[in-house]
Scaffold this active site. Structure first.
Site, PDB file in Angstrom:
ATOM      1  N   HIS A  40       0.818  -1.265  -0.048  1.00 21.17           N
ATOM      2  CA  HIS A  40      -0.126   0.275  -0.147  1.00 21.17           C
ATOM      3  C   HIS A  40       0.884   1.421   0.067  1.00 21.17           C
ATOM      4  O   HIS A  40       0.476   2.231  -0.617  1.00 21.17           O
ATOM      5  CB  HIS A  40      -0.867   0.085   1.104  1.00 21.17           C
ATOM      6  CG  HIS A  40      -2.408  -0.512   0.701  1.00 21.17           C
ATOM      7  ND1 HIS A  40      -2.192  -2.016   0.815  1.00 21.17           N
ATOM      8  CD2 HIS A  40      -3.422  -0.064   0.682  1.00 21.17           C
ATOM      9  CE1 HIS A  40      -3.791  -2.395   0.634  1.00 21.17           C
ATOM     10  NE2 HIS A  40      -4.444  -1.073   0.542  1.00 21.17           N
ATOM     11  N   LYS A 105      -9.985  -7.680   8.349  1.00 22.66           N
ATOM     12  CA  LYS A 105     -10.866  -7.502   9.665  1.00 22.66           C
ATOM     13  C   LYS A 105     -10.642  -6.401  10.379  1.00 22.66           C
ATOM     14  O   LYS A 105      -9.440  -5.717  10.453  1.00 22.66           O
ATOM     15  CB  LYS A 105     -10.337  -8.846  10.420  1.00 22.66           C
ATOM     16  CG  LYS A 105      -8.959  -8.924  10.490  1.00 22.66           C
ATOM     17  CD  LYS A 105      -8.526  -9.430  11.966  1.00 22.66           C
ATOM     18  CE  LYS A 105      -6.962  -9.614  11.947  1.00 22.66           C
ATOM     19  NZ  LYS A 105      -6.352  -9.173  13.268  1.00 22.66           N
TER      20      LYS A 105
END
Lengths: 185, 281
Positions: A40, A105
């Protein structure tokens, strides 16, 4: 798999995204892309330098995961979701460029939720710590970019009936707020 | 005096890390099954069933329970009548970790420096080693593989004595509540109270290693454990954080004498994949 599940295929269309609601159980089939912290950061460097991302993210789904190595005879090692919140500050630019779904999550920031509403995107949770089970849904895995990052490299995963739950839908409804509120004493 | 070759330490460390990453402890399985009985949320029960199914697959196929096979932490109690022979003690431990993670197809999750390059060391070393010298001629080795997701939700604070028991309760419950779904509930919550900051943090880590179902031998502290577990399970977070009753399987408190001015508290959160094991050489 149970008939309570909605079945969807990737890439995701706006119609499919809009039809998914917080709390829905979903089975995903198709190609998804793995990416977590280090990849990222590189995405954002690409964007800042005006370069193309290593794959076209329009309509695609990113799975926040760093798989364990595959034993001989296995497509993938154990591969469960990592905590999504660490990618929060790096996520809105990807949503602005057409990313439609994320699997991870844990909590997301208000900034990510606003960007999801603006860009019509969905956030799914897979059950953390069920990595051996999730790996059974992975039928093919291919290295796409950033091989030097090892487990954090970008891989294209072909999944069949990957079980997830819609946590935050494109209207900003959030199961992590709705669910616990029902059981808080 | 008993001579022990460090080669035995290497082998023990290697075998333990492979085993704990493939096979969850029977106490945790019991805790998960109990959770399935008490959980009121249908989604919560479905998550517990997925976890049990996952743990069965991992044990049967000898693959990692979770892709995050953790940082390798080793607690060694070295008998003072042991004379170590062979190679370097610390290197034997690191070699054991290296072989477990490479040969056991476990993920390598260590970066060499935390801020700058963050380059993966590619063999999950260095291990984190805590050494204690004890009477006797044996070596007790206890290992745990600690995942990053739950470690990131852990917290520590030095309270004042005036804040007392209520201050401790509030800090523990607030830490678990703000962690929400992130650390993969149902949790094992390790709490260290007292000592100094490093002692307190270590107590909280050791508390996560306690066998499920065991309590602090001091009745005041075991009562505190039960009360904290009740409070945490009223938060509504539930399995996977989707809402439910079973947010934690246990709260384990360890304490140590403290300075007259201080009341340190550390909360080390451990996910449901609480992987630890021990052996005696």
């Amino acid at each position: 798999m149970s008939k309570d599940y909605k079945r969807i295929t990737t890439p995701l269309t706006d119609e499919v995204v809009s039809s998914l609601k917080a709390g829905d159980k979903v089975l995903i089939t198709g190609d998804i892309y793995t990416s977590r912290d280090a990849a990222h950061k590189r995405f954002i460097s690409c964007i800042n330098e005006g370069k193309d991302l290593p794959f076209d993210i329009k309509g695609e789904v990113i799975f926040y995961v760093g798989p364990a190595p595959a034993k001989p005879g296995y497509v993938s090692g154990s591969a469960g979701p990592t905590t999504s919140g660490r990618m929060d500050s790096l996520t809105p630019p990807l949503l602005d460029r057409g990313l439609k779904g994320m699997i991870g999550k844990g909590l997301r920031s208000q900034e990510v939720i606003e960007s999801m509403k603006k860009n019509n995107a969905v956030y799914f949770a897979a059950t953390g710590g069920t990595a051996a089970l999730i790996a059974k849904s992975i039928k093919k895995m291919e290295m796409i970019a950033y091989e030097d990052l090892g487990t954090e490299a970008i891989r294209k995963m072909s999944v069949e009936e990957f079980p997830v739950t819609v946590v935050i839908d494109s209207e900003g409804n959030n199961l992590y707020a709705i669910g616990p509120a029902k059981y808080k004493i | 005096m008993r001579e022990i070759n460090t080669e035995e330490i290497r082998k023990t460390v290697k075998d333990l890390f492979i085993k704990i990453n493939y096979e969850i402890g029977s106490d945790i399985l019991v805790g998960l099954k109990q959770g399935l009985e008490t959980e009121e949320s249908e989604t919560g029960r479905a998550v517990l069933e997925q976890i049990l199914k996952n743990n069965k697959i991992a044990a049967e196929e000898q693959i990692a329970i979770c892709q995050d096979t953790g940082l390798s932490i080793i607690f060694v109690k070295l008998g003072q009548d042991v004379h170590l022979t062979g190679g370097d003690f610390n290197e034997a431990i690191n070699q054991g970790v290296r072989e477990a993670y490479v040969e056991g197809y476990l993920r390598k999750s260590v970066v060499d420096d935390p801020i700058f390059e963050r380059k993966n060391t590619k063999d999950n070393t260095p291990a984190i080693v805590h050494l204690q010298i004890v009477p006797g001629d044996k070596i007790h080795i206890e290992v745990t593989a600690k995942g990053g997701g739950s470690e990131n939700m852990s917290a520590m604070k030095v309270l004042t004595p005036a804040q007392g028991e209520q201050g401790v309760r509030d800090f523990v419950v607030d830490t678990v509540e703000s962690a929400g779904p992130n650390p993969c509930p149902p949790l094992i919550v390790g709490v260290g109270i007292g000592g100094t900051i490093e002692k307190c943090a270590l107590l909280s880590k050791k508390a996560t290693l306690r066998k499920l179902g065991e309590h602090n031998p001091d009745p005041r502290y075991s009562q505190l454990e039960r009360d904290l577990l009740d409070e945490i399970n009223k938060l509504g977070i539930g399995p996977g954080g989707f809402g439910g009753r079973v947010t934690a399987m246990a709260v384990n408190v360890e304490y140590f004498p403290a300075h007259i001015a201080s009341l340190p508290v550390a909360v080390n959160i451990c996910c449901h994949a609480a992987r630890h094991g021990e052996a005696v050489i």
